[in-house]
Design a protein around this motif. Structure first.
Motif, short mmCIF file in Angstrom:
data_model
loop_
_atom_site.label_atom_id
_atom_site.label_comp_id
_atom_site.label_asym_id
_atom_site.label_seq_id
_atom_site.Cartn_x
_atom_site.Cartn_y
_atom_site.Cartn_z
N CYS A 118 0.65 -1.06 0.00
CA CYS A 118 0.17 -0.23 0.12
C CYS A 118 0.74 1.36 0.24
O CYS A 118 0.54 1.86 -0.77
CB CYS A 118 -0.98 0.37 1.74
SG CYS A 118 -2.01 -1.43 1.03
N SER A 119 1.86 1.73 0.64
CA SER A 119 3.03 2.57 1.05
C SER A 119 3.35 2.85 -0.64
O SER A 119 3.66 3.35 -0.32
CB SER A 119 3.34 2.45 2.27
OG SER A 119 2.89 2.16 3.00
N SER A 121 2.99 1.54 -3.44
CA SER A 121 1.56 1.60 -4.59
C SER A 121 1.08 3.57 -4.77
O SER A 121 1.64 4.49 -4.75
CB SER A 121 0.45 1.07 -4.58
OG SER A 121 -0.10 1.18 -3.60
N CYS A 122 0.89 3.83 -3.00
CA CYS A 122 0.93 4.95 -2.71
C CYS A 122 2.29 6.33 -3.23
O CYS A 122 1.48 7.20 -4.15
CB CYS A 122 0.68 5.48 -1.75
SG CYS A 122 -0.30 7.24 -0.88
N LEU A 123 2.85 6.50 -2.99
CA LEU A 123 4.18 6.50 -2.89
C LEU A 123 4.64 7.07 -4.58
O LEU A 123 4.80 7.90 -5.55
CB LEU A 123 5.18 6.33 -2.41
CG LEU A 123 5.38 6.45 -0.82
CD1 LEU A 123 6.34 5.13 -0.78
CD2 LEU A 123 5.75 7.71 -0.76
N MET A 125 1.91 6.54 -7.52
CA MET A 125 0.80 7.98 -7.54
C MET A 125 1.35 8.85 -7.36
O MET A 125 0.91 9.54 -8.27
CB MET A 125 -0.28 6.91 -7.48
CG MET A 125 -0.92 5.70 -7.91
SD MET A 125 -2.35 5.57 -7.38
CE MET A 125 -2.44 5.12 -5.64
N ILE A 126 1.43 9.16 -6.25
CA ILE A 126 2.37 10.92 -6.16
C ILE A 126 3.18 11.34 -6.45
O ILE A 126 3.35 12.15 -7.48
CB ILE A 126 2.18 10.69 -3.77
CG1 ILE A 126 0.75 10.37 -3.67
CG2 ILE A 126 2.77 11.96 -4.18
CD1 ILE A 126 1.26 9.81 -2.12
N LEU A 166 -2.83 2.43 -9.27
CA LEU A 166 -4.56 2.68 -8.02
C LEU A 166 -5.01 1.58 -7.68
O LEU A 166 -5.64 0.95 -6.83
CB LEU A 166 -5.70 3.59 -8.32
CG LEU A 166 -6.81 4.26 -7.68
CD1 LEU A 166 -6.18 4.25 -6.78
CD2 LEU A 166 -7.82 5.22 -8.79
N PHE A 169 -2.97 -0.46 -5.10
CA PHE A 169 -3.32 0.25 -3.38
C PHE A 169 -4.54 -0.57 -3.21
O PHE A 169 -5.01 -0.45 -1.84
CB PHE A 169 -3.30 1.31 -3.67
CG PHE A 169 -3.62 2.12 -2.93
CD1 PHE A 169 -3.09 2.41 -1.32
CD2 PHE A 169 -4.54 2.82 -2.48
CE1 PHE A 169 -2.83 3.56 -0.27
CE2 PHE A 169 -5.30 3.64 -1.35
CZ PHE A 169 -4.13 3.92 -0.59
N THR A 173 -5.00 -2.65 -0.11
CA THR A 173 -6.11 -2.01 1.53
C THR A 173 -7.33 -2.93 2.10
O THR A 173 -7.45 -3.01 2.88
CB THR A 173 -6.59 -0.63 1.08
OG1 THR A 173 -5.77 0.55 0.89
CG2 THR A 173 -7.33 -0.37 1.94
#
Length: 205
Positions: A118-119, A121-123, A125-126, A166, A169, A173
């Protein structure tokens, strides 16, 4: 991850459009296409005289004009995401078919692998969104090695590879939520009297 379907957009030949004062349908003759990923891409330049297709690669050609550290960070976290998603899938399969007891009462590892995924994939995208939007990556690519014409981003949208990140992620989750609903307690919610197993099985499960 290695495809060019991360960003898709169109670029306007600003110089050519200003010279002939193009408006309306005439503007279409000065709008080209661009699509790229993390390693390579292609663009179609149009300045009123027909399209000029051109393929490019980030390494080593464009490293001088793009935010290199940001781009390499995106690739790094993508690699970590692939590795830990594979590890999580393997241990979930082993957990489901090998030890049903651990499926219901497995400790820290079930949360650990999903949290890392999760961490990452979030990084991804950002960092990639900031590279495209804030650092104007499409314009830098379109204007690379151009001394006569100036190109400007006309339209821009994220393509399928970005949305796969996304989806990844959201999937991890959802895994965490399903583990919680299955009755597995979070590590910090365990009773103090319970014996804590800190062996290799904690990381496996």
């Amino acid at each position: 991850m290695g495809t060019q379907f991360w960003v898709k957009g169109t670029v306007l030949c600003k110089t050519g459009a200003q010279v002939v004062n193009a408006t309306g349908p005439e503007l279409d003759k000065f709008i080209g296409k661009i699509s790229y990923g993390l390693f390579h891409g292609q663009r179609l330049k149009q300045c009123g005289l027909g399209g000029r297709p051109f393929r490019f690669s980030f390494f080593p050609s464009l490293m001088e004009v793009i935010p290199a550290s940001l781009h390499i960070s995106v690739i790094f976290f993508c690699s970590v995401l692939i590795v830990f998603s594979s590890v999580a899938s393997a241990f979930f399969m082993y957990n489901a078919f090998g030890s049903p007891y651990e499926t219901l009462h497995g400790p820290l590892g079930l949360y650990l692998w999903n949290f890392i995924c999760c961490s990452c994939s979030c990084l991804v995208m950002i960092l990639f969104a900031s590279e495209v939007k804030f650092h104007r990556l499409s314009e830098k690519i379109a204007n690379y090695n151009e001394s006569t014409f100036v190109y400007k981003t006309y339209t821009e949208r994220f393509d399928r590879s970005f949305w796969i990140i996304l989806f990844t992620f959201l999937s991890h989750t959802l895994n965490i939520l399903l583990i919680r609903l299955a009755g597995i307690q979070f590590p910090f919610q365990e009773a103090k009297e319970a014996t804590v197993n800190t062996g290799a099985s904690d990381l496996m499960y």
